[in-house]
Design a protein around this motif. Structure first.
Motif, PDB file in Angstrom:
ATOM      1  N   LEU A   1       0.829  -1.207   0.000  1.00  0.00           N
ATOM      2  CA  LEU A   1       0.000   0.000   0.000  1.00  0.00           C
ATOM      3  C   LEU A   1       0.858   1.250   0.000  1.00  0.00           C
ATOM      4  N   VAL A   2       1.879   1.276   0.856  1.00  0.00           N
ATOM      5  CA  VAL A   2       2.774   2.434   0.924  1.00  0.00           C
ATOM      6  C   VAL A   2       3.490   2.641  -0.407  1.00  0.00           C
TER       7      VAL A   2
ATOM      8  N   VAL B   1       2.535   1.729  -3.493  1.00  0.00           N
ATOM      9  CA  VAL B   1       1.613   2.209  -4.531  1.00  0.00           C
ATOM     10  C   VAL B   1       1.241   3.666  -4.298  1.00  0.00           C
ATOM     11  N   LEU B   2       0.900   4.012  -3.053  1.00  0.00           N
ATOM     12  CA  LEU B   2       0.513   5.387  -2.748  1.00  0.00           C
ATOM     13  C   LEU B   2       1.681   6.352  -2.927  1.00  0.00           C
ATOM     14  N   SER B   3       2.889   5.867  -2.674  1.00  0.00           N
ATOM     15  CA  SER B   3       4.066   6.715  -2.875  1.00  0.00           C
ATOM     16  C   SER B   3       4.206   7.092  -4.341  1.00  0.00           C
TER      17      SER B   3
ATOM     18  N   LEU C   1       1.848   7.166  -6.503  1.00  0.00           N
ATOM     19  CA  LEU C   1       0.708   8.002  -6.893  1.00  0.00           C
ATOM     20  C   LEU C   1       0.801   9.416  -6.320  1.00  0.00           C
TER      21      LEU C   1
ATOM     22  N   VAL D   1       0.591  10.313  -3.057  1.00  0.00           N
ATOM     23  CA  VAL D   1      -0.068  10.546  -1.779  1.00  0.00           C
ATOM     24  C   VAL D   1       0.967  10.743  -0.677  1.00  0.00           C
ATOM     25  N   ALA D   2       2.067  10.008  -0.772  1.00  0.00           N
ATOM     26  CA  ALA D   2       3.093  10.084   0.270  1.00  0.00           C
ATOM     27  C   ALA D   2       3.662  11.488   0.397  1.00  0.00           C
TER      28      ALA D   2
ATOM     29  N   TRP E   1       7.669   5.640   4.072  1.00  0.00           N
ATOM     30  CA  TRP E   1       7.069   6.511   3.054  1.00  0.00           C
ATOM     31  C   TRP E   1       8.150   7.323   2.345  1.00  0.00           C
TER      32      TRP E   1
END
Length: 210
Positions: A56-57, A59-61, A63, A65-66, A133
């Motif tokens: 999750l971290v 993928v979000l990084s 994208l 979000v991180a 992150w």
């Protein structure tokens, strides 16, 4: 021949992440501790939660979000302190040879922590680590090529991350189990509980203050 990822970048990424992953950190210390106290098989539940958190971290990084999360570190504070406090509490219980994870002198007691509790421990430890992150924000972008489709690249990189992370977690958990057996044969069960408890308390403080 069309490929979904730059193979040269992938060849560089694998040893890079292997080196980073195998370096002792919160998740690896947790795997070592649980390997000592509940065995490798039960520790697999923690690994499942940790791998979900790491994926999750990652993928979000990618994208972005991180980047937002790192600008507002207070968003981590409550999550980190609750998670760290819980791990510290477990460590205290282990130190006192109490609780669900302590090993008895006759070794007949089995761990009663539910699979969901172990999964949650792994997930919280992975997601509540701001250094994780920051690491993914800085590490992943250089290995993503603009010449290839984004989704397949992310999928392949995350799959490689999870595979390498799993192998390292298994290595640490197996090391913990080996140490546990050695101490049990020596009759030092209380020492083992205290050592595992100290590690768990250390992970809790590390998570809360990291």
């Amino acid at each position: 021949m069309h490929t979904f990822i730059d193979t040269t970048l992938l060849a560089l990424f694998i040893p890079t992440f292997l080196f980073v992953s195998i370096t002792p950190g919160m998740c690896m210390t947790l795997a070592l501790t649980l390997g000592m106290t509940i065995g490798v098989r039960r520790t697999l539940w923690m690994m499942l939660g940790e791998l979900v958190g790491v994926g999750l971290v990652a993928v979000l990084s990618v994208l972005g979000v991180a980047a937002l999360m790192l600008q507002y570190p207070q968003a981590f504070s409550l999550f980190k302190w609750v998670g760290g406090g819980y791990l510290f509490y477990i460590g205290v219980q282990l130190w006192m040879s109490r609780g669900k994870m302590a090993i008895s002198h006759n070794n007949t007691e089995v761990n009663r922590s539910s699979a969901m509790q172990l999964i949650t421990q792994g997930f919280v430890t992975a997601v509540a680590n701001p250094k994780g992150w920051a690491f993914f924000v800085s590490l992943l972008p250089p290995f993503i090529s603009q010449q290839h489709p984004m989704v397949p690249q992310i999928s392949i990189l995350v799959a490689m991350i999870l595979l390498i992370e799993l192998l390292c977690l298994l290595l640490y958990a197996t090391g913990g189990l080996t140490l546990s057996r050695f101490l049990q044969k020596s009759g030092n069960v209380r020492l083992m509980n205290r050592f595992a408890g100290s590690l768990m308390m250390g992970v809790g403080v590390w998570l809360a203050l990291g």
